[in-house]
Design an enzyme around this catalytic site. Sequence first.
Site, PDB file in Angstrom:
ATOM      1  N   CYS A 173      -8.370 -28.716  10.334  1.00 39.92           N
ATOM      2  CA  CYS A 173      -9.615 -29.480  10.415  1.00 39.92           C
ATOM      3  C   CYS A 173      -9.382 -30.981  10.274  1.00 39.92           C
ATOM      4  CB  CYS A 173     -10.594 -28.988   9.355  1.00 39.92           C
ATOM      5  SG  CYS A 173     -11.242 -27.331   9.698  1.00 39.92           S
ATOM      6  N   CYS A 198      -8.446 -28.381   5.275  1.00 41.28           N
ATOM      7  CA  CYS A 198      -7.190 -27.809   5.772  1.00 41.28           C
ATOM      8  C   CYS A 198      -6.564 -28.698   6.840  1.00 41.28           C
ATOM      9  CB  CYS A 198      -7.405 -26.385   6.302  1.00 41.28           C
ATOM     10  SG  CYS A 198      -7.998 -26.267   8.003  1.00 41.28           S
ATOM     11  N   ASP A 241       0.850  -1.187   0.000  1.00 47.33           N
ATOM     12  CA  ASP A 241       0.000   0.000   0.000  1.00 47.33           C
ATOM     13  C   ASP A 241       0.892   1.245   0.000  1.00 47.33           C
ATOM     14  OD1 ASP A 241       0.961   0.306   2.572  1.00 47.33           O
ATOM     15  OD2 ASP A 241      -0.867  -0.361   3.536  1.00 47.33           O
ATOM     16  N   CYS A 285     -14.093 -28.927   5.595  1.00 44.53           N
ATOM     17  CA  CYS A 285     -12.846 -28.239   5.270  1.00 44.53           C
ATOM     18  C   CYS A 285     -11.693 -29.226   5.173  1.00 44.53           C
ATOM     19  CB  CYS A 285     -12.539 -27.168   6.328  1.00 44.53           C
ATOM     20  SG  CYS A 285     -10.989 -26.274   6.056  1.00 44.53           S
ATOM     21  N   ASP A 328      -8.350  -7.346   0.194  1.00 40.09           N
ATOM     22  CA  ASP A 328      -7.403  -7.551   1.294  1.00 40.09           C
ATOM     23  C   ASP A 328      -8.052  -7.164   2.604  1.00 40.09           C
ATOM     24  OD1 ASP A 328      -5.999  -4.938   2.701  1.00 40.09           O
ATOM     25  OD2 ASP A 328      -6.953  -4.472   0.789  1.00 40.09           O
ATOM     26  N   HIS A 375      -6.428 -21.908   9.512  1.00 33.42           N
ATOM     27  CA  HIS A 375      -7.744 -22.324   9.016  1.00 33.42           C
ATOM     28  C   HIS A 375      -8.483 -21.174   8.338  1.00 33.42           C
ATOM     29  CE1 HIS A 375     -11.857 -23.806   8.840  1.00 33.42           C
ATOM     30  NE2 HIS A 375     -12.205 -22.666   9.423  1.00 33.42           N
TER      31      HIS A 375
END
Length: 413
Positions: A332, A329, A91, A327, A289, A357
């Site tokens: 999980c 991931c 930014d 999920c 973002d 997660h």
Amino acid sequence: MALRFEVLGRFNRARAAQLTLPHFACQTPLFMPVGTQGTIKGLTTDQLEEIGCQIILGNTYHLALRPTSELIDELGGLHKFMNWPRALLTDSGGFQMVSCITNLYVAGIFYTQWHFAYIFQVSLLHLADITEKGVTFQSPVDGKPMLLTPEESIQIQNRIGADIIMALDDVVRTTITGPRIEEAMYRTLRWVDRCIAAHKRPHEQNLFGIVQGGLDPVLRDICVRGLVDRNLPGYAIGGLAGGEDKDSFWRVVAQCTAALPEDKPRYVMGVGYPLDIVVCSALGADMYDCVYPTRTARFGTALVPEGVLKLKHNAMVNDTRPIDPTCACMVCKNYTRAYIHCLVTKDAMGSQLLSYHNLYYMLQLSRNLHSSIVEGRFVCDFLQKMFPKGDVPEWVCNAMDVAGIDISSCCSS
């Protein structure tokens, strides 16, 4: 220009594209985690690659103060410094210096519905003085006055070396009314010219302009047309996610995305709620973002298809299910709600697992958006899971209607 933007599929206004940057070919829509000082708290760059992160956002303001852009440049740029092989966006530093926002985490009482789940926000605007020359602010390091000009912002970002850099803009909250909004919009256009002139690496870094104008459609239109005339590599929609009502929010996004070029990426700044990302993507936006996924993780909250799951609640003490049974991931697959509940109340490991997660969830949502648009459909199942009773907020129904997406079966009458 140091990018290529190719639209791969459309669903009315929504679009899926490939955004090819110097360090990575990204699939849009995409969410960018915020790595303020070159790091996502609690996660390694290997873990970020593992969950499919494409672009990390770095904060020019913080990086310029510590470790300093000069040191980053000497050490080979931010990619090398933080060991990140994929794309980066920095930014301009203006938002932090102009708003100088301090978050006070007070007793867990009041949660806003905007931007991220912080509890109370105090603006220290008296620390900043905005003039045509730039922004003079009080250094948080030693209290001395410092001046950030459009030229210096670009020089800092050139040294940092991100794939996408942002023009310095005059940031005004959308809740402010009156002549200050118009002044900031025209100053933003004047400053972008100074940023363009100062940009020394246009073949390696892509300078994006930022559309300002508050909630005034006339001012937004003037700013869009002014930026498009400058033929920048990409465009951001700024000044949102700052307290305005949702109806005003989506209408600004809809107006700007409709007016911005079809062959350039569109970035809605500071947006991180999954529902907001789905709506903005339906309206034709590409990039987002926010600190929300990782910040809310540090409060013990997980993102799930139904909304959020608060792991600090006592109901989690004996719950042997994963955070989200659907999920894939690592968290999980390997840990129960009960285990994470134990951690989030006592151990930093809890927030690290939840950050992993939550970012996986956001990046998977981005992938689902991309694939559904390429396949000629849209992720309406997202709304069905989040609002199983059909009580989709009216602002979402209105936005989707403008986007040409029929969700009447999900919306309450």
